[in-house]
Design a protein around this motif. Structure first.
Motif, PDB file in Angstrom:
ATOM      1  N   LYS A 522       0.839  -1.211   0.000  1.00  0.00           N
ATOM      2  CA  LYS A 522       0.000   0.000   0.000  1.00  0.00           C
ATOM      3  C   LYS A 522       0.870   1.256   0.000  1.00  0.00           C
ATOM      4  O   LYS A 522       0.625   2.198  -0.773  1.00  0.00           O
ATOM      5  CB  LYS A 522      -0.917  -0.029   1.226  1.00  0.00           C
ATOM      6  CG  LYS A 522      -1.738   1.231   1.423  1.00  0.00           C
ATOM      7  CD  LYS A 522      -2.542   1.133   2.714  1.00  0.00           C
ATOM      8  CE  LYS A 522      -3.259   2.455   2.997  1.00  0.00           C
ATOM      9  NZ  LYS A 522      -3.996   2.399   4.298  1.00  0.00           N
ATOM     10  N   GLN A 523       1.928   1.274   0.857  1.00  0.00           N
ATOM     11  CA  GLN A 523       2.744   2.486   0.963  1.00  0.00           C
ATOM     12  C   GLN A 523       3.686   2.629  -0.234  1.00  0.00           C
ATOM     13  O   GLN A 523       3.997   3.754  -0.637  1.00  0.00           O
ATOM     14  CB  GLN A 523       3.542   2.463   2.275  1.00  0.00           C
ATOM     15  CG  GLN A 523       2.685   2.553   3.523  1.00  0.00           C
ATOM     16  CD  GLN A 523       1.793   3.776   3.505  1.00  0.00           C
ATOM     17  OE1 GLN A 523       2.199   4.842   3.049  1.00  0.00           O
ATOM     18  NE2 GLN A 523       0.554   3.607   3.987  1.00  0.00           N
ATOM     19  N   HIS A 527       3.556   6.083  -2.492  1.00  0.00           N
ATOM     20  CA  HIS A 527       4.705   6.970  -2.641  1.00  0.00           C
ATOM     21  C   HIS A 527       5.311   6.942  -4.038  1.00  0.00           C
ATOM     22  O   HIS A 527       6.395   7.473  -4.267  1.00  0.00           O
ATOM     23  CB  HIS A 527       5.786   6.608  -1.607  1.00  0.00           C
ATOM     24  CG  HIS A 527       5.417   6.975  -0.203  1.00  0.00           C
ATOM     25  ND1 HIS A 527       4.554   6.214   0.568  1.00  0.00           N
ATOM     26  CD2 HIS A 527       5.767   8.042   0.574  1.00  0.00           C
ATOM     27  CE1 HIS A 527       4.404   6.769   1.748  1.00  0.00           C
ATOM     28  NE2 HIS A 527       5.134   7.892   1.785  1.00  0.00           N
ATOM     29  N   GLY A 528       4.620   6.303  -4.965  1.00  0.00           N
ATOM     30  CA  GLY A 528       5.063   6.314  -6.353  1.00  0.00           C
ATOM     31  C   GLY A 528       6.246   5.400  -6.625  1.00  0.00           C
ATOM     32  O   GLY A 528       6.928   5.558  -7.656  1.00  0.00           O
ATOM     33  N   LEU A 529       6.499   4.456  -5.734  1.00  0.00           N
ATOM     34  CA  LEU A 529       7.612   3.526  -5.912  1.00  0.00           C
ATOM     35  C   LEU A 529       7.144   2.266  -6.624  1.00  0.00           C
ATOM     36  O   LEU A 529       5.938   2.045  -6.827  1.00  0.00           O
ATOM     37  CB  LEU A 529       8.199   3.167  -4.542  1.00  0.00           C
ATOM     38  CG  LEU A 529       8.751   4.333  -3.710  1.00  0.00           C
ATOM     39  CD1 LEU A 529       9.132   3.845  -2.316  1.00  0.00           C
ATOM     40  CD2 LEU A 529       9.954   4.977  -4.405  1.00  0.00           C
ATOM     41  N   LYS A 530       8.101   1.461  -7.018  1.00  0.00           N
ATOM     42  CA  LYS A 530       7.806   0.156  -7.593  1.00  0.00           C
ATOM     43  C   LYS A 530       8.336  -0.929  -6.660  1.00  0.00           C
ATOM     44  O   LYS A 530       9.165  -0.663  -5.789  1.00  0.00           O
ATOM     45  CB  LYS A 530       8.461   0.028  -8.961  1.00  0.00           C
ATOM     46  CG  LYS A 530       7.935   1.043  -9.979  1.00  0.00           C
ATOM     47  CD  LYS A 530       8.613   0.879 -11.322  1.00  0.00           C
ATOM     48  CE  LYS A 530       8.082   1.897 -12.333  1.00  0.00           C
ATOM     49  NZ  LYS A 530       8.753   1.795 -13.642  1.00  0.00           N
ATOM     50  N   GLU A 531       7.878  -2.141  -6.863  1.00  0.00           N
ATOM     51  CA  GLU A 531       8.269  -3.221  -5.949  1.00  0.00           C
ATOM     52  C   GLU A 531       9.782  -3.458  -5.955  1.00  0.00           C
ATOM     53  O   GLU A 531      10.365  -3.801  -4.923  1.00  0.00           O
ATOM     54  CB  GLU A 531       7.541  -4.515  -6.336  1.00  0.00           C
ATOM     55  CG  GLU A 531       6.053  -4.472  -6.056  1.00  0.00           C
ATOM     56  CD  GLU A 531       5.373  -5.806  -6.332  1.00  0.00           C
ATOM     57  OE1 GLU A 531       6.109  -6.776  -6.645  1.00  0.00           O
ATOM     58  OE2 GLU A 531       4.137  -5.883  -6.221  1.00  0.00           O
ATOM     59  N   ASN A 556       0.951   2.336  14.199  1.00  0.00           N
ATOM     60  CA  ASN A 556       2.312   2.875  14.310  1.00  0.00           C
ATOM     61  C   ASN A 556       3.281   2.129  13.392  1.00  0.00           C
ATOM     62  O   ASN A 556       4.214   2.737  12.862  1.00  0.00           O
ATOM     63  CB  ASN A 556       2.800   2.790  15.756  1.00  0.00           C
ATOM     64  CG  ASN A 556       2.144   3.829  16.638  1.00  0.00           C
ATOM     65  OD1 ASN A 556       1.775   4.895  16.158  1.00  0.00           O
ATOM     66  ND2 ASN A 556       1.971   3.506  17.923  1.00  0.00           N
ATOM     67  N   LEU A 557       3.042   0.833  13.191  1.00  0.00           N
ATOM     68  CA  LEU A 557       3.872   0.065  12.263  1.00  0.00           C
ATOM     69  C   LEU A 557       3.747   0.633  10.854  1.00  0.00           C
ATOM     70  O   LEU A 557       4.764   0.818  10.156  1.00  0.00           O
ATOM     71  CB  LEU A 557       3.452  -1.405  12.286  1.00  0.00           C
ATOM     72  CG  LEU A 557       4.145  -2.332  11.274  1.00  0.00           C
ATOM     73  CD1 LEU A 557       5.662  -2.340  11.479  1.00  0.00           C
ATOM     74  CD2 LEU A 557       3.576  -3.749  11.385  1.00  0.00           C
ATOM     75  N   GLU A 558       2.551   0.957  10.466  1.00  0.00           N
ATOM     76  CA  GLU A 558       2.361   1.558   9.146  1.00  0.00           C
ATOM     77  C   GLU A 558       3.025   2.922   9.072  1.00  0.00           C
ATOM     78  O   GLU A 558       3.573   3.310   8.033  1.00  0.00           O
ATOM     79  CB  GLU A 558       0.860   1.679   8.840  1.00  0.00           C
ATOM     80  CG  GLU A 558       0.570   2.213   7.443  1.00  0.00           C
ATOM     81  CD  GLU A 558      -0.919   2.236   7.124  1.00  0.00           C
ATOM     82  OE1 GLU A 558      -1.261   2.432   5.941  1.00  0.00           O
ATOM     83  OE2 GLU A 558      -1.738   2.061   8.048  1.00  0.00           O
ATOM     84  N   ARG A 559       2.991   3.656  10.172  1.00  0.00           N
ATOM     85  CA  ARG A 559       3.610   4.974  10.198  1.00  0.00           C
ATOM     86  C   ARG A 559       5.124   4.864  10.007  1.00  0.00           C
ATOM     87  O   ARG A 559       5.726   5.669   9.273  1.00  0.00           O
ATOM     88  CB  ARG A 559       3.271   5.647  11.525  1.00  0.00           C
ATOM     89  CG  ARG A 559       3.607   7.124  11.556  1.00  0.00           C
ATOM     90  CD  ARG A 559       3.105   7.767  12.837  1.00  0.00           C
ATOM     91  NE  ARG A 559       1.643   7.767  12.878  1.00  0.00           N
ATOM     92  CZ  ARG A 559       0.922   7.134  13.796  1.00  0.00           C
ATOM     93  NH1 ARG A 559       1.541   6.412  14.743  1.00  0.00           N
ATOM     94  NH2 ARG A 559      -0.389   7.181  13.770  1.00  0.00           N
ATOM     95  N   THR A 562       5.866   3.993   6.429  1.00  0.00           N
ATOM     96  CA  THR A 562       5.669   5.200   5.624  1.00  0.00           C
ATOM     97  C   THR A 562       6.908   6.084   5.681  1.00  0.00           C
ATOM     98  O   THR A 562       7.335   6.663   4.667  1.00  0.00           O
ATOM     99  CB  THR A 562       4.442   5.972   6.135  1.00  0.00           C
ATOM    100  OG1 THR A 562       3.288   5.147   6.046  1.00  0.00           O
ATOM    101  CG2 THR A 562       4.207   7.223   5.302  1.00  0.00           C
ATOM    102  N   SER A 563       7.491   6.239   6.873  1.00  0.00           N
ATOM    103  CA  SER A 563       8.700   7.049   7.028  1.00  0.00           C
ATOM    104  C   SER A 563       9.838   6.503   6.174  1.00  0.00           C
ATOM    105  O   SER A 563      10.568   7.260   5.524  1.00  0.00           O
ATOM    106  CB  SER A 563       9.091   7.100   8.505  1.00  0.00           C
ATOM    107  OG  SER A 563      10.253   7.862   8.694  1.00  0.00           O
TER     108      SER A 563
END
Length: 599
Positions: A522-523, A527-531, A556-559, A562-563
């Protein structure tokens, strides 16, 4: 009609005479009553009356003017006449040679019909001439004054009465003569006047005339009152029409469009909205008020907003809610990892719903720590049931009006959040998620939890009445689901209406699976990245869970993930290579996330 006394019998002689019996030819007077001591021309048209008149003229004989019971009957028999008429002499006659005859008559006395018979194609009657008793003016002085006063009022209300009538009446000095004179000048129906003619006693006759005058005066007053009201209404209508037309012309010159066109459009929208009978009646009533108001008035804006709210609600719009149990199970599995017991209970709930087709069961309440997926479970159920999804956060709500709305007497009033959510959902059967139901509070403005009791009770919410709308709206088709972090703050009465489903926290293994299956893909996409740009080792995910987050859920894990994705996105952009690859290991976490937060 004029008054004449040429045929007055001498009063002293009449007092001494007995009532005489004579035979007189009968002239029918359909729908017309003639009184004694009255001189008037008469045009006789009907054949029976013409023959009787010609006979009397040739024989130099008086005639009897007799009123018919049925004025439309051309040739009435002896029983078709009243029993009291007027004995009349013929002063003059003229034959115009057209089948009729014109005569000047002078009535002189009442005549009581003893028997009536037909001779030579006309009727004759054996009558008793009534000689009226005179000299009773002193006994009836007060009654005569009352009659004259009433007749004066009658003249004011009846424009058909000639102007000289009052002068003629005031000259009468006998109660019987006064009664006859007043009656002859009125425009009353023949049946009422015949009642006056029938009365032989002078004083009783005058009493009858006074009663008839008073009846007509009451009718005149009522008629005047109605005419005044009608006149005022017509004047007001004409004035409003003139002003509205002028207002339209002014608005047209100002380029503000046709106000009537807006009213007609609103009327069509109201009729097409599928409202209940009560709501449509209220909307049309308010629309009529809006039409009468100036467009620039403050009240017109309030009414327009109210009508727009009624039109915007989904009164008869709903989504096709078909439950596919296998599809629902797949959606729940795809959207959530773990939570086996909650998902099993949800599937049981949906299975029962599919069988009974009615939302009569308890409201589901997901209770669990933050980040375990309570809200996303509600979204998944909406997808599984084909319903629109509406989320309403109750955190910090402490005013009952948030649920029920404000009354329209308040400036800036609006419907409650339930009605607002229905408008946004555009269907009357959405899935309504009441989030953070344990965070509600109460103060002097009311208790929102108490207002929710009606909303969440399937036996009551079929006639939910928002304070702003003030019309009943059916909430029974809505699927309500609530969420809470803990059970303790939920009021007992509200908790009794719900079935609590506990969502426990995830284990570290489950968190690692959720991160790999849901959070990282999902993240990366967000963020416009690829796998190939970013990969995580399993040890790295475990280290983030253990040393950088300590929670029951995965928020918080998702946060933290995301960082890391933000920093990787920056490195990819700086490298200028879209296929730039970064493997995040345990040793790299300090660089991306800083020192560990937990030992």
């Amino acid at each position: 009609m004029s008054q004449d006394s040429t045929k007055d019998r001498q009063a002293d002689e009449q007092d001494d005479q007995a009532d005489e019996v004579v035979v007189l030819p009968v002239i029918p007077t359909p729908g017309k009553v003639f009184f004694p001591r009255i001189s008037t021309p008469l045009n006789v048209i009907r054949k029976m009356g013409v023959r009787a008149t010609k006979y009397a003229v040739q024989a130099n004989q008086d005639v009897l003017l007799l009123n018919q019971k049925d004025k439309d009957e051309e040739n009435p028999g002896p029983d078709g006449f009243y029993r009291v008429g007027t004995a009349t002499s013929i002063a003059d006659s003229y034959d115009p040679r057209d089948g009729s005859i014109r005569i000047a008559i002078e009535g002189y006395s009442r005549a009581i019909v003893l028997r009536c018979f037909e001779t030579d194609d006309f009727l004759q009657a054996e009558v008793k001439i009534v000689h009226e008793e005179l000299g009773q003016s002193n006994q009836a002085k007060s009654l005569m004054e009352t009659a004259i006063t009433a007749f004066e009022e009658y003249i004011k209300g009846n424009r058909q009465t000639p102007e000289e009538a009052m002068m003629v009446v005031q000259k009468e000095d006998e109660p019987g003569h006064l009664a006859d004179s007043i009656a002859s000048f009125t425009s009353m129906e023949a049946e009422r006047l015949q009642g006056v003619l029938d009365e032989i006693n002078p004083i009783k006759r005058l009493q009858i005339v006074v009663e008839l005058l008073q009846e007509d005066l009451e009718l005149f007053k009522l008629d005047d009152k109605i005419n005044t009201q009608v006149r005022k209404s017509v004047e007001r209508t004409h004035r409003e029409f003139y002003l509205q037309e002028k207002m339209k012309a002014i608005q047209k010159e100002l380029g503000r469009g046709d106000e009537q066109g807006d009213i007609d459009e609103l009327r069509e929208q109201i009729e097409a909205a599928g409202m209940t009978e009560e709501a449509q009646e209220k909307a049309l009533k308010e629309l009529d008020r809006l039409q009468q108001m100036p467009p620039m008035s403050a009240e017109s804006g309030v009414i327009r907003t109210y009508i727009d709210w009624l039109i915007a609600l989904p009164w008869d719009k709903q989504t096709e809610s078909e439950i596919d149990l296998e599809g629902a199970e797949k959606i729940l599995e795809d959207d959530h990892y773990g939570l086996e017991k909650p998902k099993e209970r949800i599937l049981e709930y949906l299975a029962v719903l599919q069988l009974v087709k009615k939302l009569k069961g308890p409201i589901l309440c997901f209770v669990g720590p933050p980040g375990v997926g309570k809200t996303s479970l509600g979204q998944s159920i909406a997808r599984a049931t084909g319903r629109n999804f509406v989320r309403m956060s109750l955190g910090g709500v402490r005013d009952e009006a948030e649920i029920r709305g404000h009354r329209r007497t308040y400036i800036g009033s609006l419907p409650g959040r339930i009605i607002q959510g229905l408008r946004d959902a555009k269907s009357r059967n959405p899935l309504f998620l009441l989030d953070e139901i344990d965070k509600m509070s109460m103060d002097f403005r009311g208790d929102p939890a108490s207002a929710l009791l009606e909303v969440l009770d399937p036996e009551q919410n079929g006639t939910f009445r928002d304070h702003y709308l003030d019309v009943a709206f059916d909430l029974s088709e809505i699927m309500f689901i609530t969420t809470a972090n803990t059970r303790e703050p939920i009021p007992p009465a509200l908790e009794d209406r719900m079935e609590i489903i506990e969502l426990p926290g995830y284990t570290e293994y489950e968190k690692q699976k959720i991160a790999n299956l849901f959070l990282i893909p999902k993240q990366i996409e967000a963020h416009g990245l690829k796998e190939e740009n970013l990969t995580f080792a399993d040890d790295t995910i475990f280290d983030i869970i253990h040393r950088y987050t300590r929670e029951a859920g995965v928020r918080n894990l998702e946060r933290e993930i995301t960082s890391i994705c933000r920093k990787v996105a920056r490195e990819v952009v700086k490298s200028g290579e879209t296929h730039h690859k970064i493997d995040v290991g345990v040793e790299d976490l300090t660089e991306y996330l800083g020192p560990p937060k937990f030992a």
